[in-house]
Design an enzyme around this catalytic site. Structure first.
Site, PDB file in Angstrom:
ATOM      1  N   ASN A 152      13.277 -19.285  30.120  1.00 40.26           N
ATOM      2  CA  ASN A 152      12.134 -18.430  29.619  1.00 40.26           C
ATOM      3  C   ASN A 152      11.032 -19.403  29.349  1.00 40.26           C
ATOM      4  O   ASN A 152       9.868 -19.222  29.166  1.00 40.26           O
ATOM      5  CB  ASN A 152      12.593 -17.970  28.390  1.00 40.26           C
ATOM      6  CG  ASN A 152      13.601 -18.818  27.386  1.00 40.26           C
ATOM      7  OD1 ASN A 152      14.519 -19.240  28.021  1.00 40.26           O
ATOM      8  ND2 ASN A 152      12.997 -19.231  26.330  1.00 40.26           N
ATOM      9  N   GLN A 180      14.943 -13.075  31.936  1.00 39.91           N
ATOM     10  CA  GLN A 180      13.838 -13.213  32.197  1.00 39.91           C
ATOM     11  C   GLN A 180      13.374 -13.269  33.776  1.00 39.91           C
ATOM     12  O   GLN A 180      12.398 -13.280  34.086  1.00 39.91           O
ATOM     13  CB  GLN A 180      13.351 -14.726  31.806  1.00 39.91           C
ATOM     14  CG  GLN A 180      13.084 -14.965  30.331  1.00 39.91           C
ATOM     15  CD  GLN A 180      11.818 -14.485  29.864  1.00 39.91           C
ATOM     16  OE1 GLN A 180      11.014 -14.052  30.822  1.00 39.91           O
ATOM     17  NE2 GLN A 180      11.794 -14.563  28.644  1.00 39.91           N
ATOM     18  N   SER A 200      16.931  -7.267  29.216  1.00 40.85           N
ATOM     19  CA  SER A 200      16.306  -6.819  27.881  1.00 40.85           C
ATOM     20  C   SER A 200      14.986  -6.177  28.360  1.00 40.85           C
ATOM     21  O   SER A 200      14.093  -6.620  29.322  1.00 40.85           O
ATOM     22  CB  SER A 200      15.837  -8.054  27.155  1.00 40.85           C
ATOM     23  OG  SER A 200      15.158  -7.564  26.095  1.00 40.85           O
ATOM     24  N   HIS A 202      12.079  -5.275  26.937  1.00 40.37           N
ATOM     25  CA  HIS A 202      10.645  -5.739  26.377  1.00 40.37           C
ATOM     26  C   HIS A 202      10.332  -6.707  27.279  1.00 40.37           C
ATOM     27  O   HIS A 202       9.102  -7.165  27.301  1.00 40.37           O
ATOM     28  CB  HIS A 202      10.632  -5.945  24.821  1.00 40.37           C
ATOM     29  CG  HIS A 202      11.318  -7.329  24.610  1.00 40.37           C
ATOM     30  ND1 HIS A 202      10.460  -8.239  24.230  1.00 40.37           N
ATOM     31  CD2 HIS A 202      12.672  -7.568  24.553  1.00 40.37           C
ATOM     32  CE1 HIS A 202      11.346  -9.285  23.646  1.00 40.37           C
ATOM     33  NE2 HIS A 202      12.518  -8.887  23.756  1.00 40.37           N
ATOM     34  N   THR A 238      25.347   5.697  17.400  1.00 39.29           N
ATOM     35  CA  THR A 238      24.338   6.523  17.896  1.00 39.29           C
ATOM     36  C   THR A 238      23.180   5.758  18.787  1.00 39.29           C
ATOM     37  O   THR A 238      22.592   4.883  18.184  1.00 39.29           O
ATOM     38  CB  THR A 238      23.685   7.764  16.842  1.00 39.29           C
ATOM     39  OG1 THR A 238      24.657   8.240  16.169  1.00 39.29           O
ATOM     40  CG2 THR A 238      22.919   8.621  17.796  1.00 39.29           C
ATOM     41  N   CYS A 326      10.826 -17.823  20.094  1.00 42.24           N
ATOM     42  CA  CYS A 326      11.703 -18.057  18.927  1.00 42.24           C
ATOM     43  C   CYS A 326      11.648 -19.379  18.199  1.00 42.24           C
ATOM     44  O   CYS A 326      11.875 -19.298  17.108  1.00 42.24           O
ATOM     45  CB  CYS A 326      13.252 -17.722  19.358  1.00 42.24           C
ATOM     46  SG  CYS A 326      13.325 -16.437  20.371  1.00 42.24           S
TER      47      CYS A 326
HETATM   48  N1  PLP Z   1      17.593 -14.717  26.899  1.00 38.29           N
HETATM   49  C1  PLP Z   1      16.344 -15.061  27.599  1.00 38.29           C
HETATM   50  C2  PLP Z   1      16.362 -15.991  28.656  1.00 38.29           C
HETATM   51  C3  PLP Z   1      15.169 -14.782  26.700  1.00 38.29           C
HETATM   52  O1  PLP Z   1      13.980 -15.387  27.173  1.00 38.29           O
HETATM   53  C4  PLP Z   1      15.183 -13.956  25.478  1.00 38.29           C
HETATM   54  C5  PLP Z   1      14.220 -13.633  24.833  1.00 38.29           C
HETATM   55  O2  PLP Z   1      13.142 -14.235  24.842  1.00 38.29           O
HETATM   56  C6  PLP Z   1      16.488 -13.597  25.253  1.00 38.29           C
HETATM   57  C7  PLP Z   1      17.746 -14.009  25.921  1.00 38.29           C
HETATM   58  C8  PLP Z   1      16.725 -12.665  24.089  1.00 38.29           C
HETATM   59  O3  PLP Z   1      16.126 -11.356  24.297  1.00 38.29           O
HETATM   60  P1  PLP Z   1      16.102 -10.281  23.124  1.00 38.29           P
HETATM   61  O4  PLP Z   1      14.753 -10.669  22.722  1.00 38.29           O
HETATM   62  O5  PLP Z   1      15.907  -8.949  23.909  1.00 38.29           O
HETATM   63  O6  PLP Z   1      16.991 -10.517  22.066  1.00 38.29           O
END
Ligand code: PLP
Length: 383
Positions: A152, A180, A200, A202, A238, A326
């Site tokens: 990421n 990613q 994921s 988003h 749910t 993060c």
């Molecule tokens: N794994 C990677 C490589 C990510 O870049 C991210 C989010 O930045 C995640 C896991 C976590 O995903 P989520 O935000 O959907 O919990």
């Protein structure tokens, strides 16, 4: 987003596509029944959930029954790793890499506290996993190996087929964090010798708070969230129906794109990178010699602080990130750049620009033009 601003933080999150927003809105307005209800209204909603499962499965070459919906990448990773380890209580060895996202890393550290023997495999200066070390550590005593597909922070693509083949030679199941990579490079799990893959929504123009775990057929996993019978009893509760519908629509949109926008994104990323390198002599691209996803560049501005750069970029309407989202807010040195052996004078000023198909070449030209002035302000302050 305010008009006149440029969003280059797509590895943190992407803008949901119009068809995603429309489908979710329709669901919230009209498809609000519980998909577990037996009446016709409930079954209509069930049908929408199952359509979304097919859409997500088809994006990654899986079968619909191999997809379990979750609340996102973090939950998928936790379910995969915890769920797989619980099936092998007599094997207390887990292997992962030093460059995982905090979702995998924090869990691995917690496993250590719980008495697991955990190996964090190192990477070279370009972020590529040391295959010899991986092969030496992944053995018959290993319960599970977990590796990310695309990093990421740097966009570096790890050699999942090779690493998974090494593990499968000694019968060790593999989890892949493909959060990613899905949507940025073709991912076909049917060609990977792996059991579990996290994704994921988003990160590929779907909504936040919804993700999926691919669980290869016949892979046994212990549930983490106990409750109703939803999601093959692996994840009671749910379903997040609007989110799931949005994820399905985003998956379909990417599938239909057929990779065309990936090449356009790559051209823009390359233009941004070469524009920066030619106008800023103290800029270095991290992971430049590795194979990378097309949308990401991680640039170190030697001697500067990432936080200061981000603030001035933000004032200029340009939104980027330092390392992963993060960890920004409290800007610590990136564990990824550290693992790559990048010197401190470079890690402190590392900025991640991450593009999407919604960016334009004009935006990139604007950023390349604006950056030298921003950096000059900081270098003159530093003198
Ligand atoms: N794994 C990677 C490589 C990510 O870049 C991210 C989010 O930045 C995640 C896991 C976590 O995903 P989520 O935000 O959907 O919990």
């Amino acid at each position: 987003m305010t008009t006149g601003t440029i969003y280059l933080d797509n590895n943190a999150s992407t803008r949901p596509l119009p068809e995603v927003v429309e489908g979710m809105t329709r669901c919230l307005n009209d498809q609000y029944a519980n998909p577990s209800s037996v009446h016709q209204f409930g079954q209509t909603v069930r049908h929408r959930v199952e359509c979304a499962r097919e859409q997500v499965a088809s994006l990654i070459g899986a079968e619909p029954r191999e997809i379990v919906f979750t609340s996102g990448g973090t939950e998928s990773i936790n379910l995969a790793i915890r769920g797989a380890l619980a099936m092998k209580p007599d094997r207390r060895h887990f292997v992962t890499t030093a460059v995982e996202h905090s979702a995998g890393l924090r869990l691995a550290e917690q496993l250590q506290r719980e008495g697991y023997d955990v190996d964090f495999i190192g990477v070279d200066r370009n972020g590529r996993v040391d295959q010899a070390e991986w092969a030496a550590k992944v053995t018959e005593r290993t319960a599970l190996a977990s590796v990310m597909h695309a990093n990421n922070e740097t966009g570096v693509i790890l050699d999942v087929p090779r690493l998974a083949a090494i593990a499968s030679e000694v019968g060790v199941p593999v989890h892949v964090d493909a959060v990613q990579s899905v949507g940025k490079i073709p991912v076909d799990v049917s060609h990977w010798p792996v059991q579990l893959v996290s994704l994921s929504a988003h990160k590929f123009h779907g909504p936040k708070g919804v993700g999926a775990l691919y669980i290869r057929r016949r892979t046994r996993l212990a549930a983490r969230v106990l409750g109703g019978n939803q999601e093959h009893r692996l994840r009671g509760g749910t379903e997040n129906v609007p989110g799931i519908i949005g994820m399905g629509l985003a998956a379909t949109a990417i599938g239909q794109d057929g990779g065309a926008s990936i090449e356009r994104v790559r051209e823009m990323r390359d233009a941004l990178e070469s524009g920066i390198l030619s106008s800023v002599p103290f800029a270095h691209v991290n992971g430049a010699d590795a194979v990378r996803i097309a949308n990401t560049t991680n640039v170190s501005f030697e001697g500067l602080e990432a936080e200061a750069i981000l603030i001035l970029l933000s004032e200029a309407g340009i939104y980027a990130s330092a390392g992963s989202a993060c960890s920004s807010g409290a800007l610590e040195t990136s564990h990824v750049l550290k693992a790559m052996g990048i010197e401190e004078r470079l890690t402190h000023g590392a900025i991640r620009f991450s593009l999407s198909k919604l960016n334009t070449a004009d935006e990139i030209r604007h950023v390349v033009g604006a950056l030298p002035n921003i950096l000059n302000r900081l270098t003159s302050l530093a003198k």
